[in-house]
Design an enzyme around this catalytic site. Structure first.
Site, PDB file in Angstrom:
ATOM      1  N   LYS A 167       0.833  -1.197   0.000  1.00  0.00           N
ATOM      2  CA  LYS A 167       0.000   0.000   0.000  1.00  0.00           C
ATOM      3  C   LYS A 167       0.871   1.252   0.000  1.00  0.00           C
ATOM      4  O   LYS A 167       1.908   1.306   0.651  1.00  0.00           O
ATOM      5  CB  LYS A 167      -0.917   0.003   1.226  1.00  0.00           C
ATOM      6  CG  LYS A 167      -2.027  -1.046   1.167  1.00  0.00           C
ATOM      7  CD  LYS A 167      -2.981  -0.898   2.334  1.00  0.00           C
ATOM      8  CE  LYS A 167      -4.155  -1.857   2.221  1.00  0.00           C
ATOM      9  NZ  LYS A 167      -5.115  -1.714   3.336  1.00  0.00           N
ATOM     10  N   HIS A 257       2.324  -3.430   7.593  1.00  0.00           N
ATOM     11  CA  HIS A 257       1.446  -2.499   8.284  1.00  0.00           C
ATOM     12  C   HIS A 257       2.202  -1.223   8.636  1.00  0.00           C
ATOM     13  O   HIS A 257       3.282  -1.279   9.230  1.00  0.00           O
ATOM     14  CB  HIS A 257       0.905  -3.116   9.579  1.00  0.00           C
ATOM     15  CG  HIS A 257      -0.121  -4.181   9.353  1.00  0.00           C
ATOM     16  ND1 HIS A 257      -0.455  -5.120  10.309  1.00  0.00           N
ATOM     17  CD2 HIS A 257      -0.877  -4.476   8.260  1.00  0.00           C
ATOM     18  CE1 HIS A 257      -1.379  -5.929   9.821  1.00  0.00           C
ATOM     19  NE2 HIS A 257      -1.656  -5.558   8.595  1.00  0.00           N
ATOM     20  N   TYR A 266      -4.188  -9.083  16.036  1.00  0.00           N
ATOM     21  CA  TYR A 266      -3.947 -10.520  16.042  1.00  0.00           C
ATOM     22  C   TYR A 266      -3.638 -11.062  17.432  1.00  0.00           C
ATOM     23  O   TYR A 266      -3.647 -12.280  17.629  1.00  0.00           O
ATOM     24  CB  TYR A 266      -2.798 -10.862  15.081  1.00  0.00           C
ATOM     25  CG  TYR A 266      -3.162 -10.615  13.643  1.00  0.00           C
ATOM     26  CD1 TYR A 266      -3.997 -11.485  12.954  1.00  0.00           C
ATOM     27  CD2 TYR A 266      -2.693  -9.491  12.978  1.00  0.00           C
ATOM     28  CE1 TYR A 266      -4.357 -11.247  11.644  1.00  0.00           C
ATOM     29  CE2 TYR A 266      -3.038  -9.243  11.660  1.00  0.00           C
ATOM     30  CZ  TYR A 266      -3.873 -10.124  11.003  1.00  0.00           C
ATOM     31  OH  TYR A 266      -4.232  -9.880   9.704  1.00  0.00           O
TER      32      TYR A 266
END
Length: 291
Positions: A167, A257, A266
């Protein structure tokens, strides 16, 4: 589409490095709002407040996403001097909670791989490709878009890493397991010509097709297809690594991330290990053992 919206989307691409899928999502949200209330660049607070009723049937997370797109758009208009006020305070602010990821158990993962490996024994191109896709999704934790858009040049000859563009155009090195490397070697020997690792009709395999072949595989493996998706396999990669003792910061790097808060979701799946850790390592627990 009004020019200010086009300029805003161009800014997202140029200055923030937003991915094509992200820009398309912003476009849909802004177009939908403009269809509902007219010219967004000139909209009043009352017009924006009316969107609450228009969005009343949507989930809170969807409303929050749409409102966020509009708030960023009006922030852009202010920065560019195209408006002197920001009416976005009138937008609804639903209370949302980040949903917990869907988890795939170890047994289902083993069943899925067993089916894919049996089918790949035929050396059919589609079966070997599917096994390779599965290995990279679960073995390296790639996003669907990252996986299908991998150029052939991302696969090194010697080092056990892939160069992945995630991203925002951010690149990271992702380790490739021994199993995945074997599957890659089989696939590279028979793949069609093309710029991409998984070529398809002049481009690359689509995200939709990836989703379809995984669910078809699940059905053949007698697993509920609704339980399987590329993102579920990425979640399984993260969850099972954490269960095995992986450091959260390492996991953040592997997943790409930007914020570790995203990775921390998580930790809920490893509650049993954390409870055992407290019982074994806490000073009071050790004292109780001596008593």
């Amino acid at each position: 589409m009004a020019q200010p919206i086009e300029d805003f989307l161009a800014m997202l691409a140029a200055e923030r490095g937003a991915a094509a899928n992200t820009i398309a999502a912003y476009r849909r949200d802004l177009e939908g709002a403009e269809d509902a209330i007219g010219n967004l660049a000139a909209a009043s607070r009352d017009s924006l407040a009316s969107l609450g009723a228009a969005w009343s049937g949507l989930a809170p997370a969807s409303v929050a996403r749409k409102a966020s797109a509009l708030r960023q758009f009006y922030g852009f208009l202010l920065d560019e001097g195209l408006r002197q006020d920001d009416p976005s305070a009138a937008l609804p602010r639903p209370v949302t909670r980040r949903p917990l990821p869907r988890i795939l158990g170890h047994d289902d993962v083993e069943t899925l791989f067993a089916q894919a490996e049996r089918e790949a024994e035929s050396e059919r191109s589609e079966a070997v490709r599917l096994l390779t896709l599965l290995e990279l999704l679960y073995g390296s934790g790639l996003r669907a878009t990252e996986l299908v858009s991998l150029p052939l040049s991302a696969v090194p000859r010697d080092a056990p890493f892939l160069t992945v563009t995630g991203k925002g155009g951010q690149q990271r090195m992702v380790p490739v397991s021994g199993r995945a490397k074997q599957a890659l070697s089989r696939w590279l020997a028979i793949r069609p010509e093309g710029h991409f690792l998984f070529p398809s009709r002049g481009g690359h395999l689509s995200r939709v097709r990836l989703f379809q072949v995984l669910r078809d595989l699940a059905a053949r493996a007698k697993i509920d297809p609704q339980k399987i998706s590329p993102h579920v396999l990425r979640h399984a990669f993260a969850t099972h690594l954490l269960e095995g003792g992986a450091d959260l910061r390492v996991l953040q790097t592997l997943l790409g991330h930007a914020d570790i808060a995203t990775t921390q979701i998580y930790t809920h799946v490893d509650s049993a290990r954390l409870v055992a850790l407290v019982n074994e390592r806490h000073p009071l627990a050790q004292r109780a053992g001596r008593d």
